[in-house]
Design a protein around this motif. Structure first.
Motif, short mmCIF file in Angstrom:
data_model
loop_
_atom_site.label_atom_id
_atom_site.label_comp_id
_atom_site.label_asym_id
_atom_site.label_seq_id
_atom_site.Cartn_x
_atom_site.Cartn_y
_atom_site.Cartn_z
N UNK A 94 9.85 24.99 62.29
CA UNK A 94 9.74 25.34 63.70
C UNK A 94 10.24 24.18 64.56
N UNK A 95 9.89 22.97 64.17
CA UNK A 95 10.32 21.79 64.95
C UNK A 95 11.83 21.61 64.91
N UNK A 96 12.44 21.86 63.74
CA UNK A 96 13.88 21.62 63.59
C UNK A 96 14.71 22.76 64.19
N UNK A 97 14.38 23.99 63.85
CA UNK A 97 15.20 25.12 64.24
C UNK A 97 14.75 25.73 65.56
N UNK A 98 13.45 25.87 65.74
CA UNK A 98 12.91 26.62 66.87
C UNK A 98 12.82 25.86 68.16
N UNK A 99 13.24 24.64 68.19
CA UNK A 99 13.15 23.88 69.44
C UNK A 99 11.95 22.96 69.44
N UNK A 100 11.55 22.59 70.64
CA UNK A 100 10.47 21.62 70.80
C UNK A 100 9.12 22.24 70.45
N UNK A 101 8.37 21.53 69.61
CA UNK A 101 7.01 21.93 69.25
C UNK A 101 6.12 20.78 69.67
N UNK A 102 5.28 21.01 70.64
CA UNK A 102 4.45 19.94 71.19
C UNK A 102 3.38 19.51 70.19
N UNK A 145 1.94 28.96 72.88
CA UNK A 145 2.49 27.61 72.71
C UNK A 145 3.91 27.65 72.15
N UNK A 146 4.20 28.62 71.29
CA UNK A 146 5.54 28.77 70.72
C UNK A 146 5.70 30.20 70.24
N UNK A 147 6.85 30.81 70.50
CA UNK A 147 7.06 32.21 70.16
C UNK A 147 6.95 32.48 68.67
N UNK A 148 7.29 31.53 67.83
CA UNK A 148 7.25 31.76 66.38
C UNK A 148 5.81 31.91 65.88
#
Length: 173
Positions: A94-102, A145-148
């Motif tokens: 998720x951090x690499x592909x999906x963008x920013x993960x707080x 927090x994240x769509x995934x």
């Protein structure tokens, strides 16, 4: 020791002791699925009228499982364990592909995974099933927090719903 042909043996004439169990395994397969028609083999009563809940007699098990409650608990624990593993392994992609993960999202993922493992160990308690349902809702709320996380929440909510369905069918609860 009695011979297999002895009428006083547990299975009656022509049946050995190993074949003469309580009748629970005699109907494994077609006709014993609880269709209420009494089409299974060894039913009690005149003509096998299927008296009892779902076509089973009072002494006959609903499923062919030796320990249905344990099997259902294993299903619930396995589902929650798999969910915890997927959540923890999903952090990096998720951090690499999906963008920013707080950092807050990572903390929520780890918290949900720990809760899933804890609940997997407590499946013997009846409230753990309700808590597992709440956990699925919390995972879907983490989708804010994240769509995934919403996608994972929907997938695992469907899997959990199927586990609840299997529990209801096997245990009747």
């Amino acid at each position: 020791m009695t011979s297999p042909r002895d009428p006083s043996s547990p299975g009656g004439p022509g049946r050995s002791g190993a074949d003469a169990n309580d009748g629970a395994d005699a109907n494994d397969g077609a006709g014993s699925g609880g269709d209420g028609l009494g089409s299974g083999g060894d039913t009690a009563g005149a003509g096998g009228d299927g008296a009892g809940a779902g076509g089973e007699t009072a002494g006959q098990r609903r499923s062919g499982l030796r320990n249905p409650a344990g099997a259902v608990r294993g299903l619930g624990a396995g589902t929650l364990g798999l969910e915890a593993l997927v959540l923890l392994l999903a952090i990096q992609p998720i951090r690499v592909v999906g963008g920013e993960l707080s950092g807050a999202a990572v903390a929520v993922i780890v918290l949900l995974a720990v809760a899933a493992v804890a609940l997997a160990g407590m499946m013997r308690r009846p409230w753990a099933w309700h808590a597992g349902t709440v956990l699925q809702g919390a995972l879907m709320l983490a989708g804010l927090l994240h769509w995934s996380l919403l996608a994972l929440g929907i997938i695992f909510a469907l899997v959990w719903g199927y586990a609840l369905h299997v529990r209801r069918v096997i245990l009747g609860r």
